[in-house]
Design a protein around this motif. Structure first.
Motif, PDB file in Angstrom:
ATOM      1  N   VAL A 145      38.362  26.017 112.286  1.00  0.00           N
ATOM      2  CA  VAL A 145      38.850  24.725 112.770  1.00  0.00           C
ATOM      3  C   VAL A 145      39.722  24.084 111.698  1.00  0.00           C
ATOM      4  N   ASP A 146      40.937  23.682 112.071  1.00  0.00           N
ATOM      5  CA  ASP A 146      41.857  23.011 111.146  1.00  0.00           C
ATOM      6  C   ASP A 146      41.595  21.516 111.033  1.00  0.00           C
ATOM      7  N   GLU A 147      41.187  20.912 112.155  1.00  0.00           N
ATOM      8  CA  GLU A 147      41.091  19.450 112.207  1.00  0.00           C
ATOM      9  C   GLU A 147      40.112  19.058 113.307  1.00  0.00           C
ATOM     10  N   LEU A 148      39.441  17.931 113.111  1.00  0.00           N
ATOM     11  CA  LEU A 148      38.574  17.361 114.136  1.00  0.00           C
ATOM     12  C   LEU A 148      39.092  15.977 114.482  1.00  0.00           C
ATOM     13  N   ARG A 149      38.912  15.584 115.745  1.00  0.00           N
ATOM     14  CA  ARG A 149      39.290  14.226 116.142  1.00  0.00           C
ATOM     15  C   ARG A 149      38.407  13.776 117.290  1.00  0.00           C
ATOM     16  N   TRP A 150      38.247  12.458 117.378  1.00  0.00           N
ATOM     17  CA  TRP A 150      37.517  11.841 118.476  1.00  0.00           C
ATOM     18  C   TRP A 150      38.528  11.375 119.501  1.00  0.00           C
ATOM     19  N   SER A 151      38.295  11.700 120.779  1.00  0.00           N
ATOM     20  CA  SER A 151      39.210  11.305 121.858  1.00  0.00           C
ATOM     21  C   SER A 151      38.453  10.577 122.954  1.00  0.00           C
ATOM     22  N   ALA A 152      39.022   9.458 123.383  1.00  0.00           N
ATOM     23  CA  ALA A 152      38.461   8.711 124.508  1.00  0.00           C
ATOM     24  C   ALA A 152      38.792   9.431 125.806  1.00  0.00           C
ATOM     25  N   HIS A 153      38.056   9.101 126.857  1.00  0.00           N
ATOM     26  CA  HIS A 153      38.266   9.776 128.149  1.00  0.00           C
ATOM     27  C   HIS A 153      39.662   9.544 128.708  1.00  0.00           C
ATOM     28  N   ASP A 154      40.322   8.460 128.308  1.00  0.00           N
ATOM     29  CA  ASP A 154      41.674   8.188 128.801  1.00  0.00           C
ATOM     30  C   ASP A 154      42.752   8.572 127.781  1.00  0.00           C
ATOM     31  N   ASP A 155      42.374   9.308 126.729  1.00  0.00           N
ATOM     32  CA  ASP A 155      43.311   9.721 125.682  1.00  0.00           C
ATOM     33  C   ASP A 155      43.069  11.177 125.286  1.00  0.00           C
ATOM     34  N   LEU A 156      42.819  12.025 126.273  1.00  0.00           N
ATOM     35  CA  LEU A 156      42.578  13.439 126.008  1.00  0.00           C
ATOM     36  C   LEU A 156      43.910  14.172 125.838  1.00  0.00           C
ATOM     37  N   PRO A 157      43.923  15.292 125.120  1.00  0.00           N
ATOM     38  CA  PRO A 157      45.164  16.058 124.956  1.00  0.00           C
ATOM     39  C   PRO A 157      45.736  16.486 126.306  1.00  0.00           C
ATOM     40  N   ALA A 158      47.049  16.587 126.375  1.00  0.00           N
ATOM     41  CA  ALA A 158      47.710  17.015 127.612  1.00  0.00           C
ATOM     42  C   ALA A 158      47.332  18.444 127.973  1.00  0.00           C
ATOM     43  N   GLU A 159      47.072  19.267 126.957  1.00  0.00           N
ATOM     44  CA  GLU A 159      46.720  20.666 127.205  1.00  0.00           C
ATOM     45  C   GLU A 159      45.654  21.091 126.195  1.00  0.00           C
ATOM     46  N   MET A 160      44.574  21.624 126.720  1.00  0.00           N
ATOM     47  CA  MET A 160      43.517  22.158 125.866  1.00  0.00           C
ATOM     48  C   MET A 160      43.810  23.638 125.593  1.00  0.00           C
ATOM     49  N   ALA A 161      43.057  24.215 124.684  1.00  0.00           N
ATOM     50  CA  ALA A 161      43.261  25.614 124.326  1.00  0.00           C
ATOM     51  C   ALA A 161      43.071  26.543 125.521  1.00  0.00           C
ATOM     52  N   PHE A 162      42.112  26.206 126.391  1.00  0.00           N
ATOM     53  CA  PHE A 162      41.796  27.076 127.515  1.00  0.00           C
ATOM     54  C   PHE A 162      41.608  26.240 128.773  1.00  0.00           C
ATOM     55  N   PRO A 163      42.066  26.733 129.932  1.00  0.00           N
ATOM     56  CA  PRO A 163      42.037  25.928 131.167  1.00  0.00           C
ATOM     57  C   PRO A 163      40.641  25.474 131.574  1.00  0.00           C
ATOM     58  N   GLY A 164      39.615  26.271 131.304  1.00  0.00           N
ATOM     59  CA  GLY A 164      38.257  25.878 131.663  1.00  0.00           C
ATOM     60  C   GLY A 164      37.820  24.615 130.947  1.00  0.00           C
ATOM     61  N   GLN A 165      38.326  24.393 129.746  1.00  0.00           N
ATOM     62  CA  GLN A 165      37.968  23.199 128.995  1.00  0.00           C
ATOM     63  C   GLN A 165      38.587  21.950 129.614  1.00  0.00           C
ATOM     64  N   GLU A 166      39.727  22.097 130.241  1.00  0.00           N
ATOM     65  CA  GLU A 166      40.313  20.959 130.947  1.00  0.00           C
ATOM     66  C   GLU A 166      39.408  20.538 132.096  1.00  0.00           C
ATOM     67  N   LEU A 167      38.798  21.507 132.787  1.00  0.00           N
ATOM     68  CA  LEU A 167      37.844  21.194 133.854  1.00  0.00           C
ATOM     69  C   LEU A 167      36.614  20.490 133.289  1.00  0.00           C
ATOM     70  N   VAL A 168      36.117  20.995 132.177  1.00  0.00           N
ATOM     71  CA  VAL A 168      34.944  20.408 131.531  1.00  0.00           C
ATOM     72  C   VAL A 168      35.234  18.963 131.125  1.00  0.00           C
ATOM     73  N   LEU A 169      36.381  18.733 130.492  1.00  0.00           N
ATOM     74  CA  LEU A 169      36.700  17.379 130.028  1.00  0.00           C
ATOM     75  C   LEU A 169      36.986  16.429 131.186  1.00  0.00           C
ATOM     76  N   ARG A 170      37.560  16.940 132.274  1.00  0.00           N
ATOM     77  CA  ARG A 170      37.733  16.098 133.465  1.00  0.00           C
ATOM     78  C   ARG A 170      36.388  15.654 134.013  1.00  0.00           C
ATOM     79  N   ALA A 171      35.435  16.584 134.042  1.00  0.00           N
ATOM     80  CA  ALA A 171      34.086  16.246 134.514  1.00  0.00           C
ATOM     81  C   ALA A 171      33.434  15.235 133.567  1.00  0.00           C
ATOM     82  N   TRP A 172      33.611  15.412 132.264  1.00  0.00           N
ATOM     83  CA  TRP A 172      33.068  14.459 131.294  1.00  0.00           C
ATOM     84  C   TRP A 172      33.724  13.089 131.463  1.00  0.00           C
ATOM     85  N   ALA A 173      35.047  13.052 131.611  1.00  0.00           N
ATOM     86  CA  ALA A 173      35.774  11.786 131.759  1.00  0.00           C
ATOM     87  C   ALA A 173      35.364  11.065 133.043  1.00  0.00           C
TER      88      ALA A 173
END
Length: 179
Positions: A145-173
């Motif tokens: 891991v190069d860097e860690l950051r905290w992201s709010a549900h309305d400030d998530l990255p536009a693209e995650m490393a893997f598409p399944g994680q976008e589904l996971v974060l949408r469910a979390w948000a």
């Protein structure tokens, strides 16, 4: 599985680890296609392209989730959830704890099984188990891991490393959206 999730998985091409295999690693015999894998004409051994088991966690504090920027390929530089592959005999929760500690320095405790997905990863697929976790202390980027950051549900990255994680974060948000 939600309809969007099912659609996401049906649009992902299946590419397995066995695609380039021609010879049996046990006896050297010729491999031929069989239902759900390959079979050796010499010794009769069957080989299957199973998903790789992995575990990842969502650590939330003050309405924000901890994300990790990948230091290695595949998808170097993209945001990821802390986690990784399980060792052969490792329990999923033990692997989650080990990976989180290696990547963030935090000792986590799984609190809730959030979801299970099968997601593409570098020509393979991962059977990915996601937990909501808790931990005390300040995370520090380490291992792959190069860097860690905290992201709010309305400030998530536009693209995650893997598409399944976008589904996971949408469910979390969605858990944080106002009714």
């Amino acid at each position: 599985m939600e309809q969007d999730d099912a659609h996401q998985m049906s649009t992902i091409g299946v590419v397995g680890i066995l695609d380039d295999w021609s010879f049996c690693p046990r006896c050297g015999g010729t491999l031929t296609s069989a239902e759900e894998g390959l079979v050796c004409g010499g010794c009769g051994e069957h080989y299957y392209a199973n998903s790789i088991p992995g575990a990842q966690g969502i650590l939330e504090r003050d309405g924000r989730v901890l994300l990790a920027r990948r230091a290695l390929e595949p998808r170097r530089g993209h945001w990821d959830l802390p986690g990784g592959f399980l060792r052969e005999t490792e329990a999923a929760t033990d692997g989650l704890r080990r990976e989180f500690l290696e990547e963030t320095g935090l000792e986590v405790e799984p609190v809730e099984l959030m979801r299970i997905d099968v997601e593409p990863y570098a020509g393979r697929h991962v059977f990915s188990v996601t937990w909501i976790v808790r931990a005390d202390g300040d995370p520090v980027a380490a291992d792959d891991v190069d860097e860690l950051r905290w992201s709010a549900h309305d400030d998530l990255p536009a693209e995650m490393a893997f598409p399944g994680q976008e589904l996971v974060l949408r469910a979390w948000a969605a858990r944080h959206e106002q009714p």
